[in-house]
Design a protein around this motif. Structure first.
Motif, short mmCIF file in Angstrom:
data_model
loop_
_atom_site.label_atom_id
_atom_site.label_comp_id
_atom_site.label_asym_id
_atom_site.label_seq_id
_atom_site.Cartn_x
_atom_site.Cartn_y
_atom_site.Cartn_z
N LYS A 144 28.26 48.05 46.56
CA LYS A 144 27.88 46.95 47.44
C LYS A 144 26.39 46.96 47.80
CE LYS A 144 31.93 44.99 47.80
NZ LYS A 144 32.14 43.65 47.22
N ALA A 145 25.62 47.69 47.01
CA ALA A 145 24.17 47.64 47.23
C ALA A 145 23.69 46.22 46.96
CB ALA A 145 23.46 48.62 46.32
N SER A 146 22.71 45.74 47.81
CA SER A 146 22.22 44.36 47.69
C SER A 146 21.01 44.30 46.77
CB SER A 146 21.81 43.82 49.07
OG SER A 146 22.93 43.79 49.94
N SER A 147 21.00 43.26 45.89
CA SER A 147 19.87 43.07 44.98
C SER A 147 20.05 41.74 44.26
CB SER A 147 19.79 44.21 43.96
OG SER A 147 18.78 43.94 42.99
N SER A 152 26.39 38.23 42.02
CA SER A 152 27.16 38.12 43.28
C SER A 152 26.30 38.49 44.48
CB SER A 152 28.38 39.05 43.21
OG SER A 152 27.97 40.42 43.10
N GLY A 153 25.13 39.02 44.24
CA GLY A 153 24.24 39.42 45.32
C GLY A 153 24.44 40.86 45.74
#
Length: 262
Positions: A144-147, A152-153
């Motif tokens: 679930k790291a954001s990038s 899906s983000g």
């Protein structure tokens, strides 16, 4: 009246004459040292010979011959007893050897059964166990790291640090349901696990299994690489509730729930 003595060969000797004859006989025996045999009456006459009776006469042996025969009989009896004792001992030895061999066979059979049972148990545990997808690696990018790198983000799996060509393993027992190009995942493999969950292995440089193939924990299924949407070589690993994108669950928690230290 005077009587005249009868004369002739039938005349009975007088008492004086009989006494004189006996005295003369005794004197003769005393002079010669031989005792004569008085004639026996008819009732004690000499016994008939063997030819007359048809019976075999008994021969009386001396004491020395009898002792030799007795000694020989004793020796033969002793030899027979020793032979019987030897045969008995040999039979007992054979019986003991057979018992020892049978016991050894039974113990070997028990040991083999124990070994086979232990091997089956070890194999059962192995097949029901889980392992890391890459040995001796670590998570370089978490779940679930954001990038903006992901459509899906957020990261739907975890990345394991790995150089290109590193061996990638099936984390558990299952069946391959996808093996090939996976778009942004590059070369990827999806396995349906025996517990009904799914695992995905992405960005592979090569694939070593095919759809429908059964795999076991720790079995090599491919090599890590940098195919698809990546910035460098690594292994993208996902855990899912279905084979489809978007059904992902925390892969680290998934592995830890199956005994894998991550």
């Amino acid at each position: 009246m005077a009587f005249t003595r009868a004369t002739g060969k039938h005349r009975r000797p007088s008492r004086i004459q009989r006494r004189t004859a006996r005295a003369a006989g005794v004197a003769a025996l005393a002079t010669t040292g031989v005792i004569g045999t008085v004639a026996a009456p008819a009732a004690f006459a000499a016994e008939p010979s063997a030819e007359q009776t048809g019976l075999t006469p008994v021969v009386t042996m001396g004491d020395t011959v009898a002792q030799q025969i007795d000694a020989q009989a004793v020796a033969q009896q002793q030899a027979a007893e020793e032979a019987a004792a030897k045969q008995k001992a040999e039979e007992a030895a054979r019986k003991r050897a057979a018992e020892v061999a049978q016991k050894a066979k039974e113990e070997a059979e028990k040991a083999r059964e124990v070994k086979e049972r232990a091997a089956r148990e070890a194999e059962r545990k192995r097949l029901n166990s889980f392992v890391p997808p890459i040995s001796g690696s670590y998570v370089s990018t978490g779940y679930k790291a954001s990038s903006g790198l992901w459509s899906s983000g957020s990261h739907t799996g975890v990345d394991f640090h790995a150089a290109t060509g590193t061996s990638v393993h099936a984390v558990g027992m299952g069946e391959v349901v996808e093996a090939g190009w996976g778009g942004s995942y590059g070369n990827n493999i999806v396995i349906k696990m025996d517990d009904g969950t799914y695992t995905q292995y992405g960005h592979l440089s090569s694939i070593g299994v095919s759809v429908g193939q059964k795999v076991t924990p720790g079995q090599q299924i491919g090599l890590s690489g940098a195919t698809g949407n990546v910035t460098g070589p690594h292994l993208h690993f996902e855990a899912r509730t279905s084979p489809e994108y978007g059904s992902d669950i925390d892969p680290v928690a998934y592995l830890r729930s199956h005994g894998v230290s991550v």
